[in-house]
Design an enzyme around this catalytic site. Structure first.
Site, PDB file in Angstrom:
ATOM      1  N   SER A  49      -1.722  55.488  65.465  1.00  0.00           N
ATOM      2  CA  SER A  49      -0.789  56.612  65.555  1.00  0.00           C
ATOM      3  C   SER A  49      -1.114  57.710  64.546  1.00  0.00           C
ATOM      4  CB  SER A  49       0.652  56.128  65.326  1.00  0.00           C
ATOM      5  OG  SER A  49       1.053  55.221  66.319  1.00  0.00           O
ATOM      6  N   GLY A 248      -0.384  61.956  68.705  1.00  0.00           N
ATOM      7  CA  GLY A 248      -0.420  63.194  69.466  1.00  0.00           C
ATOM      8  C   GLY A 248       0.904  63.625  70.068  1.00  0.00           C
ATOM      9  N   CYS A 275       7.915  54.188  69.977  1.00  0.00           N
ATOM     10  CA  CYS A 275       7.355  55.389  69.348  1.00  0.00           C
ATOM     11  C   CYS A 275       6.871  56.395  70.403  1.00  0.00           C
ATOM     12  CB  CYS A 275       6.254  55.003  68.370  1.00  0.00           C
ATOM     13  SG  CYS A 275       5.881  56.310  67.180  1.00  0.00           S
ATOM     14  N   LEU A 276       5.570  56.611  70.548  1.00  0.00           N
ATOM     15  CA  LEU A 276       5.085  57.526  71.580  1.00  0.00           C
ATOM     16  C   LEU A 276       5.549  57.066  72.953  1.00  0.00           C
ATOM     17  CD1 LEU A 276       3.203  60.023  72.193  1.00  0.00           C
ATOM     18  CD2 LEU A 276       1.425  58.335  72.671  1.00  0.00           C
ATOM     19  N   GLN A 279       9.018  58.249  73.532  1.00  0.00           N
ATOM     20  CA  GLN A 279       9.066  59.676  73.833  1.00  0.00           C
ATOM     21  C   GLN A 279       8.627  59.957  75.268  1.00  0.00           C
ATOM     22  OE1 GLN A 279       6.424  60.963  70.770  1.00  0.00           O
ATOM     23  NE2 GLN A 279       7.918  60.704  69.125  1.00  0.00           N
ATOM     24  N   ASN A 317       6.685  56.293  61.971  1.00  0.00           N
ATOM     25  CA  ASN A 317       5.483  57.119  61.924  1.00  0.00           C
ATOM     26  C   ASN A 317       5.457  58.001  63.158  1.00  0.00           C
ATOM     27  OD1 ASN A 317       2.949  58.257  61.755  1.00  0.00           O
ATOM     28  ND2 ASN A 317       1.897  56.425  62.464  1.00  0.00           N
ATOM     29  N   GLY A 319       5.685  62.462  64.506  1.00  0.00           N
ATOM     30  CA  GLY A 319       5.843  63.884  64.216  1.00  0.00           C
ATOM     31  C   GLY A 319       6.557  64.638  65.312  1.00  0.00           C
ATOM     32  N   PHE A 320       6.919  63.927  66.390  1.00  0.00           N
ATOM     33  CA  PHE A 320       7.693  64.502  67.491  1.00  0.00           C
ATOM     34  C   PHE A 320       8.958  63.674  67.663  1.00  0.00           C
ATOM     35  CE2 PHE A 320       3.424  65.931  68.155  1.00  0.00           C
ATOM     36  CZ  PHE A 320       3.519  67.177  68.757  1.00  0.00           C
ATOM     37  N   HIS A 359       9.186  51.694  64.554  1.00  0.00           N
ATOM     38  CA  HIS A 359       8.236  50.618  64.835  1.00  0.00           C
ATOM     39  C   HIS A 359       8.890  49.267  64.579  1.00  0.00           C
ATOM     40  CE1 HIS A 359       4.223  52.727  65.266  1.00  0.00           C
ATOM     41  NE2 HIS A 359       5.060  53.705  64.993  1.00  0.00           N
ATOM     42  N   GLU A 361       7.822  46.411  65.062  1.00  0.00           N
ATOM     43  CA  GLU A 361       6.851  45.417  64.601  1.00  0.00           C
ATOM     44  C   GLU A 361       6.551  45.550  63.113  1.00  0.00           C
ATOM     45  OE1 GLU A 361       4.438  48.997  64.784  1.00  0.00           O
ATOM     46  OE2 GLU A 361       6.008  48.180  66.077  1.00  0.00           O
TER      47      GLU A 361
END
Length: 386
Positions: A49, A248, A275-276, A279, A317, A319-320, A359, A361
């Protein structure tokens, strides 16, 4: 140590911090973020990430446990493209751990990660908090031949993470299975001998400990590349699907992954987004995401679970973030950050779907959120029973 600078980091606004280089030599550009974790620097630097990011550690003493192969979090050769640089206040210390197989300095060199120490990390952290995560360039030259103007230009020329599909660079190039379990002091890493569930995980940069936690709740995991079609995933007859973490802009990765996630939602298979993956699930459900000024990076973030009413300390962790004001009808916020109120989880009415921004985990971080894998396993069990 020589007093002549052998390393530097330049920001897009022209600011340059001079210090001492470590690890790999050369120049690397990326987004500079700060991480407040006090332990787990190796897990952080090998988390996919962090692809195309430079990590500033706010904890001043880094390197005291060295490095070893067991603490690396990438799950594939492609996933090894993690952080591009690391910034410390003090020079990395020599290891004082029985598990150490290498010094941090030597390990950084082998990984191709540029390190920098001897700078005012507090001032740099304050700059990020006040003005956001800047485009930056980090350099190390043992002879001290550093060009500040060229570094500033490299920072400004870097494309940035907005509108960037970085997951495609860290996803596995092929399908593979995992039955590795969690680590314990007496037995090391456990192994799943008899699986209760079969999970298919869409790999956007998955961490090993996600796979291990799924194994801990009885799941054999089949990892598939990010661009795998929903039809091919469902053909594997999974009891559940996991959308993994990764780097990203989620909107960029969702261009190809979003339509497939929509098909999985329509199928009714239990889904866990992390996380991603959280999103992109939100995007597939009709919500929107947005860039955060400084993001969340650390292992001490308080998050409230509205299902239980409990507050857990989690590892983060990203940024979006998901724009909670855009959540469609039937999609509910399940978790919330107690630092800034941003969204940290979703659930969907009438569907076996849950997701979290943090996260669960850990690695590094507290294990308060391990229960989410059990919650996912319960959903899969109920689905199988019906």
């Amino acid at each position: 140590m020589t007093t002549k600078p052998t390393g530097a980091i330049a920001l897009e606004d022209g600011t340059i911090f001079w210090g001492h280089g470590h690890g790999a030599t050369g120049v690397a550009a990326g987004e500079l973020c700060f991480n407040t974790a006090m332990t787990g620097y190796q897990e952080i630097l090998t988390d996919p990430s962090y692809a195309e990011q430079i990590v500033l550690f706010t904890f001043p003493h880094i390197g005291n446990v060295g490095a070893n192969a067991d603490d690396q979090e990438e799950s594939s050769a492609q996933g090894a493209a993690g952080a591009r640089g690391a910034v410390f206040k003090a020079p990395p210390t020599l290891p004082a751990s029985w598990r150490a197989a290498d010094t941090l300095d030597a390990w950084l060199k082998k990984r191709g990660v540029i390190g920098l120490s001897g700078i005012d990390t507090r001032a740099l952290t304050r700059r990020i908090r006040e003005l956001g995560m800047p485009k930056s360039a980090i350099a190390f030259d043992p002879a001290g031949k550093l060009d500040g103007a060229a570094l500033v230009k490299a920072a400004r020329d870097w494309k940035g993470v907005e509108n960037a599909d970085l997951a495609i660079n860290v996803t596995s190039g092929q399908r593979f299975d995992s039955t590795d379990g969690l680590w314990s002091l007496d037995k090391g890493f456990h192994h799943l001998d008899k699986a209760k569930f079969h999970v298919v995980l869409m790999d956007f940069g998955v961490k090993k400990n996600i796979l291990r936690n799924l194994s801990a709740v009885g799941a054999k995991v089949t990892i598939v590349p990010a661009k795998t079609k929903a039809e091919d995933i469902l053909a594997l007859k999974p009891d559940g699907v996991v959308l993994s973490n990764g780097p990203g802009d989620p909107a960029a990765t969702a261009v190809y992954a979003g339509p497939e996630i929509k098909k999985l939602i329509a199928n009714g298979v239990p889904i866990l987004g992390i996380c991603l993956g959280h999103q992109m699930l939100a995007l597939a459900l009709g919500a929107k995401t947005k860039k955060m000024p400084q993001g969340h990076h650390g292992a001490n973030h308080p998050v409230k679970d509205f299902t239980t009413g409990k507050v857990e300390i989690v590892s983060m962790n990203h940024g979006f973030t998901v724009d909670v004001d855009t959540l469609p009808s039937g999609v509910t916020e399940s978790h919330k950050s107690l630092f800034d109120g941003t969204n940290c989880g979703l659930s969907v009415a009438g569907k076996p779907i849950i997701s979290v921004q943090h996260h669960p985990e850990a690695s590094p971080g507290p294990q308060d959120s391990f229960y989410l894998f059990e919650r996912f396993a319960k959903m899969m069990g109920e689905r199988k029973a019906s």
